[in-house]
Design a protein around this motif. Sequence first.
Motif, mmCIF file in Angstrom:
data_model
loop_
_atom_site.group_PDB
_atom_site.id
_atom_site.type_symbol
_atom_site.label_atom_id
_atom_site.label_comp_id
_atom_site.label_asym_id
_atom_site.label_seq_id
_atom_site.Cartn_x
_atom_site.Cartn_y
_atom_site.Cartn_z
ATOM 1 N N ALA A 206 -20.365 -20.463 18.643
ATOM 2 C CA ALA A 206 -21.152 -19.963 17.516
ATOM 3 C C ALA A 206 -20.834 -18.492 17.248
ATOM 4 C CB ALA A 206 -22.645 -20.154 17.782
ATOM 5 N N ARG A 207 -20.626 -17.698 18.296
ATOM 6 C CA ARG A 207 -20.248 -16.283 18.113
ATOM 7 C C ARG A 207 -18.883 -16.172 17.443
ATOM 8 N NH1 ARG A 207 -23.434 -12.341 17.631
ATOM 9 N NH2 ARG A 207 -21.991 -10.873 18.534
ATOM 10 N N VAL A 208 -17.945 -17.005 17.877
ATOM 11 C CA VAL A 208 -16.609 -17.009 17.262
ATOM 12 C C VAL A 208 -16.732 -17.409 15.797
ATOM 13 C CG1 VAL A 208 -14.334 -18.126 17.259
ATOM 14 C CG2 VAL A 208 -15.380 -17.413 19.434
ATOM 15 N N ASP A 209 -17.444 -18.495 15.531
ATOM 16 C CA ASP A 209 -17.608 -18.972 14.153
ATOM 17 C C ASP A 209 -18.333 -17.944 13.285
ATOM 18 O OD1 ASP A 209 -16.343 -21.380 14.712
ATOM 19 O OD2 ASP A 209 -18.230 -22.465 15.065
ATOM 20 N N GLU A 210 -19.341 -17.301 13.848
ATOM 21 C CA GLU A 210 -20.078 -16.279 13.107
ATOM 22 C C GLU A 210 -19.147 -15.149 12.685
ATOM 23 O OE1 GLU A 210 -24.060 -13.525 13.713
ATOM 24 O OE2 GLU A 210 -22.860 -14.033 15.485
ATOM 25 N N TYR A 211 -18.341 -14.660 13.621
ATOM 26 C CA TYR A 211 -17.414 -13.587 13.271
ATOM 27 C C TYR A 211 -16.384 -14.061 12.237
ATOM 28 C CZ TYR A 211 -13.886 -10.213 12.880
ATOM 29 O OH TYR A 211 -13.013 -9.324 12.299
ATOM 30 N N LEU A 212 -15.814 -15.229 12.451
ATOM 31 C CA LEU A 212 -14.780 -15.726 11.535
ATOM 32 C C LEU A 212 -15.323 -15.909 10.121
ATOM 33 C CD1 LEU A 212 -12.912 -18.271 13.842
ATOM 34 C CD2 LEU A 212 -12.209 -15.934 13.231
ATOM 35 N N SER A 213 -16.589 -16.233 9.988
ATOM 36 C CA SER A 213 -17.212 -16.353 8.669
ATOM 37 C C SER A 213 -17.513 -14.985 8.057
ATOM 38 C CB SER A 213 -18.513 -17.154 8.766
ATOM 39 O OG SER A 213 -18.237 -18.472 9.149
ATOM 40 N N TRP A 214 -17.897 -14.034 8.879
ATOM 41 C CA TRP A 214 -18.269 -12.688 8.418
ATOM 42 C C TRP A 214 -17.058 -11.855 8.015
ATOM 43 C CZ3 TRP A 214 -17.213 -7.859 10.686
ATOM 44 C CH2 TRP A 214 -17.970 -6.783 10.220
ATOM 45 N N GLN A 215 -15.974 -11.992 8.712
ATOM 46 C CA GLN A 215 -14.850 -11.072 8.582
ATOM 47 C C GLN A 215 -14.139 -11.117 7.239
ATOM 48 O OE1 GLN A 215 -11.177 -11.598 8.920
ATOM 49 N NE2 GLN A 215 -11.466 -13.769 8.544
ATOM 50 N N HIS A 216 -14.190 -12.225 6.522
ATOM 51 C CA HIS A 216 -13.435 -12.356 5.270
ATOM 52 C C HIS A 216 -13.747 -11.242 4.269
ATOM 53 C CE1 HIS A 216 -11.674 -16.232 6.131
ATOM 54 N NE2 HIS A 216 -12.842 -16.641 6.557
ATOM 55 N N VAL A 217 -15.014 -11.000 4.031
ATOM 56 C CA VAL A 217 -15.384 -9.991 3.037
ATOM 57 C C VAL A 217 -15.675 -8.634 3.665
ATOM 58 C CG1 VAL A 217 -16.235 -11.636 1.328
ATOM 59 C CG2 VAL A 217 -17.798 -10.712 3.032
ATOM 60 N N ASN A 218 -15.644 -8.566 4.965
ATOM 61 C CA ASN A 218 -15.970 -7.320 5.640
ATOM 62 C C ASN A 218 -14.719 -6.669 6.214
ATOM 63 O OD1 ASN A 218 -19.005 -7.070 5.444
ATOM 64 N ND2 ASN A 218 -18.744 -9.188 6.043
ATOM 65 N N ILE A 219 -14.316 -7.030 7.411
ATOM 66 C CA ILE A 219 -13.134 -6.406 8.023
ATOM 67 C C ILE A 219 -11.888 -6.667 7.176
ATOM 68 C CG2 ILE A 219 -11.591 -6.416 10.021
ATOM 69 C CD1 ILE A 219 -14.216 -5.005 10.638
ATOM 70 N N ARG A 220 -11.646 -7.925 6.824
ATOM 71 C CA ARG A 220 -10.451 -8.239 6.026
ATOM 72 C C ARG A 220 -10.540 -7.583 4.654
ATOM 73 N NH1 ARG A 220 -8.624 -14.262 5.333
ATOM 74 N NH2 ARG A 220 -7.840 -13.843 7.420
ATOM 75 N N GLY A 221 -11.672 -7.727 4.010
ATOM 76 C CA GLY A 221 -11.824 -7.188 2.661
ATOM 77 C C GLY A 221 -11.642 -5.680 2.602
ATOM 78 N N LYS A 222 -12.319 -4.973 3.482
ATOM 79 C CA LYS A 222 -12.265 -3.503 3.441
ATOM 80 C C LYS A 222 -10.964 -2.965 4.022
ATOM 81 C CE LYS A 222 -16.461 -3.715 1.899
ATOM 82 N NZ LYS A 222 -16.606 -4.518 0.724
ATOM 83 N N GLY A 223 -10.445 -3.600 5.076
ATOM 84 C CA GLY A 223 -9.175 -3.157 5.658
ATOM 85 C C GLY A 223 -8.014 -3.370 4.702
ATOM 86 N N SER A 224 -7.992 -4.517 4.048
ATOM 87 C CA SER A 224 -6.929 -4.802 3.075
ATOM 88 C C SER A 224 -7.028 -3.873 1.876
ATOM 89 C CB SER A 224 -7.024 -6.250 2.595
ATOM 90 O OG SER A 224 -6.768 -7.127 3.647
ATOM 91 N N LYS A 225 -8.257 -3.575 1.461
ATOM 92 C CA LYS A 225 -8.454 -2.681 0.321
ATOM 93 C C LYS A 225 -7.893 -1.292 0.625
ATOM 94 C CE LYS A 225 -12.071 -1.186 -2.884
ATOM 95 N NZ LYS A 225 -13.515 -1.275 -3.167
ATOM 96 N N LEU A 226 -8.114 -0.807 1.840
ATOM 97 C CA LEU A 226 -7.567 0.496 2.210
ATOM 98 C C LEU A 226 -6.040 0.455 2.200
ATOM 99 C CD1 LEU A 226 -8.857 3.112 4.534
ATOM 100 C CD2 LEU A 226 -6.501 2.429 4.854
#
Length: 154
Positions: A27-47
């Motif tokens: 559940a922790r893995v799934d939670e992160y994998l669901s969260w990261q798309h618009v957060n870490i991936r979204g903001k890191g890619s934008k930079l």
Amino acid sequence: SIAILLYLARKFKTPDHWYPSDLQKRARVDEYLSWQHVNIRGKGSKLFLTKVLLPLLTGQPLSPEKLEGVTEELNVVLKQFEEKFLQDKPFIAGSEVSLADLVALVELMQPVGAGYDLFEERPKLAEWRRRVEEAVGKQLFQEAHEGILNTKNL
């Protein structure tokens, strides 16, 4: 994609720590994998896009104000990542590396490749990076990120 990673982990019966059979860890893995798309991936890619690709494609210099705003957006999600996902654990799902850690670190290497060392003033994040690199193997990690870390050659 995340779906492909999960398929491969299941099909090839990878070691349990990558995608744990324990429901709470999974559940922790799934939670992160669901969260990261618009957060870490979204903001890191934008930079990365703002600092590297747009100036390259347009031939126009980067606006310092634009870079500051994009960097601040990334800093907000990095703080959330440390507080909500890493907490005081060695890895996102606990004591062993998982797909969540691998995906997180790969996404964070884009801003690093753009010249933003997001680990420099974040000791917790830097230690986590070291642990993930060691779990994967430093040489393999460097090979996998060679392209993104040499964007100055563009």
